[in-house]
Design a protein around this motif. Structure first.
Motif, PDB file in Angstrom:
ATOM      1  N   GLU A   1       0.846  -1.350  -0.005  1.00  0.00           N
ATOM      2  CA  GLU A   1      -0.261  -0.037   0.008  1.00  0.00           C
ATOM      3  C   GLU A   1       0.794   1.264  -0.179  1.00  0.00           C
ATOM      4  O   GLU A   1       0.394   2.187  -0.726  1.00  0.00           O
ATOM      5  N   LEU A   2       1.809   1.336   1.010  1.00  0.00           N
ATOM      6  CA  LEU A   2       2.897   2.405   0.735  1.00  0.00           C
ATOM      7  C   LEU A   2       3.493   2.358  -0.672  1.00  0.00           C
ATOM      8  O   LEU A   2       3.556   3.732  -1.234  1.00  0.00           O
ATOM      9  N   LEU A   3       3.921   1.409  -1.350  1.00  0.00           N
ATOM     10  CA  LEU A   3       4.666   1.523  -2.443  1.00  0.00           C
ATOM     11  C   LEU A   3       3.421   2.071  -3.559  1.00  0.00           C
ATOM     12  O   LEU A   3       3.797   2.886  -4.375  1.00  0.00           O
ATOM     13  N   ASP A   4       2.325   1.461  -3.317  1.00  0.00           N
ATOM     14  CA  ASP A   4       1.432   1.998  -4.338  1.00  0.00           C
ATOM     15  C   ASP A   4       1.213   3.415  -4.600  1.00  0.00           C
ATOM     16  O   ASP A   4       0.860   4.195  -5.418  1.00  0.00           O
ATOM     17  N   GLU A   5       1.194   4.122  -3.327  1.00  0.00           N
ATOM     18  CA  GLU A   5       1.456   5.482  -3.455  1.00  0.00           C
ATOM     19  C   GLU A   5       2.250   6.197  -3.968  1.00  0.00           C
ATOM     20  O   GLU A   5       2.135   7.462  -4.450  1.00  0.00           O
ATOM     21  N   GLU A   6       3.483   5.710  -4.383  1.00  0.00           N
ATOM     22  CA  GLU A   6       4.655   6.270  -4.984  1.00  0.00           C
ATOM     23  C   GLU A   6       4.486   6.045  -6.657  1.00  0.00           C
ATOM     24  O   GLU A   6       5.289   6.659  -7.207  1.00  0.00           O
ATOM     25  N   LEU A   7       3.868   4.909  -6.979  1.00  0.00           N
ATOM     26  CA  LEU A   7       3.664   4.364  -8.284  1.00  0.00           C
ATOM     27  C   LEU A   7       2.848   5.457  -9.264  1.00  0.00           C
ATOM     28  O   LEU A   7       1.813   5.941  -8.769  1.00  0.00           O
ATOM     29  N   LYS A   8       3.539   5.710 -10.378  1.00  0.00           N
ATOM     30  CA  LYS A   8       2.669   6.695 -11.149  1.00  0.00           C
ATOM     31  C   LYS A   8       2.390   5.967 -12.625  1.00  0.00           C
ATOM     32  O   LYS A   8       1.367   6.280 -13.142  1.00  0.00           O
ATOM     33  N   GLU A   9       3.230   4.963 -13.076  1.00  0.00           N
ATOM     34  CA  GLU A   9       3.064   4.282 -14.227  1.00  0.00           C
ATOM     35  C   GLU A   9       2.064   3.276 -14.119  1.00  0.00           C
ATOM     36  O   GLU A   9       1.758   2.544 -13.234  1.00  0.00           O
ATOM     37  N   PRO A  10       1.129   3.179 -15.170  1.00  0.00           N
ATOM     38  CA  PRO A  10      -0.145   2.090 -15.077  1.00  0.00           C
ATOM     39  C   PRO A  10       0.517   0.742 -14.834  1.00  0.00           C
ATOM     40  O   PRO A  10      -0.099   0.016 -14.217  1.00  0.00           O
ATOM     41  N   ALA A  11       1.347   0.379 -15.547  1.00  0.00           N
ATOM     42  CA  ALA A  11       2.121  -0.922 -15.609  1.00  0.00           C
ATOM     43  C   ALA A  11       2.466  -1.448 -14.254  1.00  0.00           C
ATOM     44  O   ALA A  11       2.225  -2.640 -13.587  1.00  0.00           O
ATOM     45  N   GLN A  12       3.325  -0.342 -13.304  1.00  0.00           N
ATOM     46  CA  GLN A  12       3.488  -0.665 -12.244  1.00  0.00           C
ATOM     47  C   GLN A  12       2.348  -0.560 -10.965  1.00  0.00           C
ATOM     48  O   GLN A  12       2.382  -1.509 -10.357  1.00  0.00           O
ATOM     49  N   ARG A  13       1.427   0.261 -11.367  1.00  0.00           N
ATOM     50  CA  ARG A  13       0.062   0.165 -10.429  1.00  0.00           C
ATOM     51  C   ARG A  13      -0.694  -1.083 -10.678  1.00  0.00           C
ATOM     52  O   ARG A  13      -1.140  -1.703  -9.916  1.00  0.00           O
ATOM     53  N   GLN A  14      -0.417  -1.646 -11.873  1.00  0.00           N
ATOM     54  CA  GLN A  14      -1.160  -2.741 -12.330  1.00  0.00           C
ATOM     55  C   GLN A  14      -0.669  -4.037 -11.351  1.00  0.00           C
ATOM     56  O   GLN A  14      -1.208  -5.069 -11.009  1.00  0.00           O
ATOM     57  N   LEU A  15       0.658  -4.293 -11.325  1.00  0.00           N
ATOM     58  CA  LEU A  15       1.525  -5.278 -10.646  1.00  0.00           C
ATOM     59  C   LEU A  15       1.393  -4.731  -9.170  1.00  0.00           C
ATOM     60  O   LEU A  15       1.015  -6.019  -8.345  1.00  0.00           O
ATOM     61  N   SER A  16       1.005  -3.662  -8.737  1.00  0.00           N
ATOM     62  CA  SER A  16       0.653  -3.555  -7.381  1.00  0.00           C
ATOM     63  C   SER A  16      -0.741  -4.106  -7.000  1.00  0.00           C
ATOM     64  O   SER A  16      -0.960  -4.668  -5.962  1.00  0.00           O
ATOM     65  N   ALA A  17      -1.720  -3.758  -7.854  1.00  0.00           N
ATOM     66  CA  ALA A  17      -2.879  -4.247  -7.626  1.00  0.00           C
ATOM     67  C   ALA A  17      -3.107  -5.893  -7.660  1.00  0.00           C
ATOM     68  O   ALA A  17      -3.841  -6.541  -6.958  1.00  0.00           O
ATOM     69  N   LEU A  18      -2.157  -6.389  -8.265  1.00  0.00           N
ATOM     70  CA  LEU A  18      -2.080  -8.052  -8.593  1.00  0.00           C
ATOM     71  C   LEU A  18      -1.341  -8.359  -7.095  1.00  0.00           C
ATOM     72  O   LEU A  18      -1.867  -9.531  -6.706  1.00  0.00           O
ATOM     73  N   VAL A  19      -0.400  -7.839  -6.594  1.00  0.00           N
ATOM     74  CA  VAL A  19       0.179  -8.201  -5.261  1.00  0.00           C
ATOM     75  C   VAL A  19      -0.875  -7.834  -4.309  1.00  0.00           C
ATOM     76  O   VAL A  19      -1.180  -8.717  -3.460  1.00  0.00           O
ATOM     77  N   ARG A  20      -1.812  -6.854  -4.296  1.00  0.00           N
ATOM     78  CA  ARG A  20      -3.046  -6.675  -3.461  1.00  0.00           C
ATOM     79  C   ARG A  20      -3.872  -7.872  -3.510  1.00  0.00           C
ATOM     80  O   ARG A  20      -4.340  -8.221  -2.372  1.00  0.00           O
ATOM     81  N   GLN A  21      -4.302  -8.211  -4.539  1.00  0.00           N
ATOM     82  CA  GLN A  21      -5.338  -9.274  -4.874  1.00  0.00           C
ATOM     83  C   GLN A  21      -4.775 -10.575  -4.072  1.00  0.00           C
ATOM     84  O   GLN A  21      -5.435 -11.160  -3.322  1.00  0.00           O
ATOM     85  N   ASN A  22      -3.589 -10.923  -4.504  1.00  0.00           N
ATOM     86  CA  ASN A  22      -2.967 -12.117  -3.982  1.00  0.00           C
ATOM     87  C   ASN A  22      -2.890 -12.112  -2.508  1.00  0.00           C
ATOM     88  O   ASN A  22      -3.163 -13.027  -1.784  1.00  0.00           O
ATOM     89  N   ALA A  23      -2.675 -10.930  -1.975  1.00  0.00           N
ATOM     90  CA  ALA A  23      -2.306 -10.945  -0.669  1.00  0.00           C
ATOM     91  C   ALA A  23      -3.659 -11.038   0.195  1.00  0.00           C
ATOM     92  O   ALA A  23      -3.555 -11.605   1.441  1.00  0.00           O
ATOM     93  N   GLN A  24      -4.800 -10.364  -0.728  1.00  0.00           N
ATOM     94  CA  GLN A  24      -6.074 -10.527   0.070  1.00  0.00           C
ATOM     95  C   GLN A  24      -6.576 -12.017   0.164  1.00  0.00           C
ATOM     96  O   GLN A  24      -7.063 -12.498   1.061  1.00  0.00           O
ATOM     97  N   ARG A  25      -6.054 -12.667  -0.995  1.00  0.00           N
ATOM     98  CA  ARG A  25      -6.522 -13.928  -1.189  1.00  0.00           C
ATOM     99  C   ARG A  25      -5.637 -14.815  -0.009  1.00  0.00           C
ATOM    100  O   ARG A  25      -6.695 -15.755   0.455  1.00  0.00           O
ATOM    101  N   LEU A  26      -4.564 -14.526   0.226  1.00  0.00           N
ATOM    102  CA  LEU A  26      -3.844 -15.379   1.104  1.00  0.00           C
ATOM    103  C   LEU A  26      -4.302 -15.187   2.456  1.00  0.00           C
ATOM    104  O   LEU A  26      -4.402 -15.915   3.353  1.00  0.00           O
ATOM    105  N   SER A  27      -4.602 -13.808   2.760  1.00  0.00           N
ATOM    106  CA  SER A  27      -5.309 -13.545   4.082  1.00  0.00           C
ATOM    107  C   SER A  27      -6.375 -14.111   4.345  1.00  0.00           C
ATOM    108  O   SER A  27      -6.807 -14.780   5.418  1.00  0.00           O
ATOM    109  N   GLN A  28      -7.636 -14.032   3.360  1.00  0.00           N
ATOM    110  CA  GLN A  28      -8.787 -14.896   3.555  1.00  0.00           C
ATOM    111  C   GLN A  28      -8.482 -16.478   3.807  1.00  0.00           C
ATOM    112  O   GLN A  28      -8.925 -17.148   4.626  1.00  0.00           O
ATOM    113  N   ILE A  29      -7.433 -16.984   3.045  1.00  0.00           N
ATOM    114  CA  ILE A  29      -7.249 -18.582   3.487  1.00  0.00           C
ATOM    115  C   ILE A  29      -6.560 -18.594   4.740  1.00  0.00           C
ATOM    116  O   ILE A  29      -7.084 -19.704   5.613  1.00  0.00           O
TER     117      ILE A  29
END
Length: 567
Positions: free
Chosen positions: A356-384
């Motif tokens: 989340e902290l890194l996502d605030e510093e990212l500007k490029e769409p590709a990097q923000r997309q990778l950050s969103a992917l990390v967030r989704q998988n982290a949420q999935r792991l948290s749910q498990i």
């Protein structure tokens, strides 16, 4: 020294049953008295008609009366004793009649016959079937009768009659000895009969316990003789052998059906080698899959001859053994998963926060997309992780009597609304509440977790059409909650393992949702199940329905009144 009368101890303890030795002895003595009466009537009647010495007719009538009395006793009376009673009226009446009749015949010397040996009947009867006092008293009475007869003869005759007194005295001593020996033998018989009765009772009790234990064993037990006949089989063994064994009573013939040939061969090898056998055996039941069993045999000697040996066959269903092993593995896996989940949760939280902290510093769409992917998988792991920890959080307790339970319909309405708002699927969920005023025995938080898990499962397989998920409540003897979805029918293999932990038909699911639902239901005395049925809305669509039947709980007003009464 004499002790308590054997008939009083033995016949009373045996309840005067026909298997008592003393009852049989009494019947023997009663029959002997009848035979003596018949012999006396025939002898005296013959002497009266043909003998050289006249015999009075009233003596013949007395013997006939004695015969009728003895016959009546034999046909209509049975031994009846009471503990501590030294003179039972039945014994005294029989023995007294014998002494009276035989004394009259002895004093009168009717027909010139010597009647002294007849006194052995009442003496033996009193000694074997009577008390100590009755036995000694009868012997003493006979001795006095013989001495009195000798004294009467001495008054009537002249000369040296010492030999008569000597003969009477010796006969009296003989009757005393006879009474003593017979009574001692009767006492010994009573002790042996009591010991045998106690041993038989203990053996019967032990046999009943053994039969009960064997009958309730989960493993099958067969007892096979040398010819392959099954002498005994418990219900578990008949179940394992199949319908052919369940429809027949023992003894069964193992060679009668080809499916039992492997078991029969193991039993035969056990007899031939004298050594136990162990093997996995498959028994074919009809056209289905064969039942696999783990079979052990042991040789048991049933007698002194080699042919008397028996083979005991122990059979275990391998499916049950594998199920127990699988349960133990799952329990160990659950403990390990809980420990791993605890260790993963903290690093996972750090990863999510750093992302989340890194996502605030990212500007490029590709990097923000990778950050969103990390967030989704982290949420999935948290749910498990949370699902795994939910299994450990379920408390092993049931609601107490008088505990306030939530009202089913309002609770379901609120939880469904929260879930649809969170998942943005309000258009796909239809509510049909039909259990007004029903309070259920479950904690509100557990009801929420149960309902959310069922809705998550329904959402995973439901279509995108409106009313694809339907939640209904009803009263069918018990309050029932139903979560229905229009997904495809489950395969039989999937349906068998629905509520097992870590089982899922999807690779992205932990397989713990339905398992947690089952655990929550068991903790609160509820029942959960699945069936393929039409939708609760009545539109005729077929779908998958998960239903939960709850126990009812006291409403708040009743609980408050109960608290006032018990305060």
């Amino acid at each position: 020294m004499f002790t308590q009368a054997p008939v009083e101890a033995a016949v009373q303890k045996a309840g005067a049953t026909q298997d008592s030795a003393f009852v049989r002895l009494w019947l023997g003595f009663a029959t002997a008295r009848v035979a003596v009466g018949v012999a006396l009537v025939l002898l005296l009647a013959g002497s009266m008609l043909l003998g050289p010495q006249p015999v009075s007719g009233w003596l013949v009538g007395m013997c006939a009366t004695y015969l009728v009395a003895a016959l009546a006793v034999r046909l209509f009376m049975r031994p009846a004793t009471h503990p501590g009673s030294a003179f039972d009226p039945q014994w005294v009446s029989s023995i007294g009649v014998d002494l009276l009749v035989f004394s009259c015949l002895q004093f009168l010397q009717a027909g010139g016959i010597y009647y002294s040996p007849l006194f052995a009947v009442p003496v033996l009867m009193a000694s074997v079937l009577g008390s100590t006092l009755l036995a000694l008293g009868t012997a003493a009475a006979v001795a006095l009768i013989l001495l009195a007869e000798a004294w009467v003869l001495a008054l009537e005759a002249t000369g040296d009659l010492a030999h008569r007194f000597l003969q009477a005295g010796l006969s009296g001593i003989g009757f005393f000895a006879l009474a003593f020996l017979a009574h001692q033998l009767a006492l010994r018989l009573e002790r042996e009969e009591t010991a045998a009765r106690q041993g038989r009772k203990a053996a019967q009790m032990q046999a009943q316990v053994n039969q009960l234990v064997i009958a309730t064993l989960g493993d099958g037990v067969l007892v096979v003789d040398l010819d392959g006949h099954v002498q005994a089989a418990n219900p578990a063994a008949r179940e394992l052998l199949g319908p052919g064994a369940q429809l027949r009573e023992a003894p069964l013939q193992l060679a009668a059906q080809p499916a039992w040939s492997q078991v029969a061969a193991m039993a035969q090898r056990t007899f031939e080698t004298g050594q136990p056998q162990v093997a996995d055996v498959a028994v074919q039941h009809g056209a289905g899959l064969p039942r696999r069993m783990f079979v052990r045999t042991r040789l048991a000697a049933a007698g002194d001859q080699p042919g008397d040996s028996l083979c005991v066959v122990f059979m275990q269903d391998l499916r049950e053994m594998e199920a127990r092993l699988r349960t133990e593995k799952l329990a160990a896996m659950g403990r390990m998963s809980t420990a791993v989940a605890h260790e993963i949760r903290n690093p996972l939280a750090a990863i999510s926060q750093a992302n989340e902290l890194l996502d605030e510093e990212l500007k490029e769409p590709a990097q923000r997309q990778l950050s969103a992917l990390v967030r989704q998988n982290a949420q999935r792991l948290s749910q498990i992780v949370e699902e795994i920890l939910d299994v450990a959080r379920v408390q092993h307790h049931s609601p107490q009597a008088g505990t306030v339970g939530p009202e089913l319909d309002p609770a379901v309405r609120g939880f469904v609304q929260d879930w649809t708002d969170q998942n943005q699927s309000g258009g796909r969920v239809q509510l049909a509440l039909g259990a007004p005023g029903e309070h259920i025995a479950i904690e509100p938080d557990h009801l929420r977790r149960l309902l959310v898990n069922l809705l998550d499962n329904a959402l995973r397989y439901a279509s995108q059409s409106p009313d694809a998920i339907q939640v209904a409540t009803s009263v069918e003897g018990m309050p029932v909650l139903t979560v229905w979805s229009d997904g495809a029918a489950l395969e039989p293999a999937v349906e068998r393992h629905l509520f097992e932990p870590f089982f899922s038909s999807e690779s992205r699911s932990s397989g713990l949702g339905l398992y947690i639902c089952r655990e929550l239901c068991e903790r609160h005395g509820a029942r959960i199940g699945y069936r393929r049925r039409a939708s609760p809305g009545g539109d005729g669509r077929e779908g998958n329905a998960f239903f939960v039947a709850f126990r009812t709980a006291a409403p708040p007003a009743v609980t408050a009144e109960f608290a006032k009464m018990t305060a």
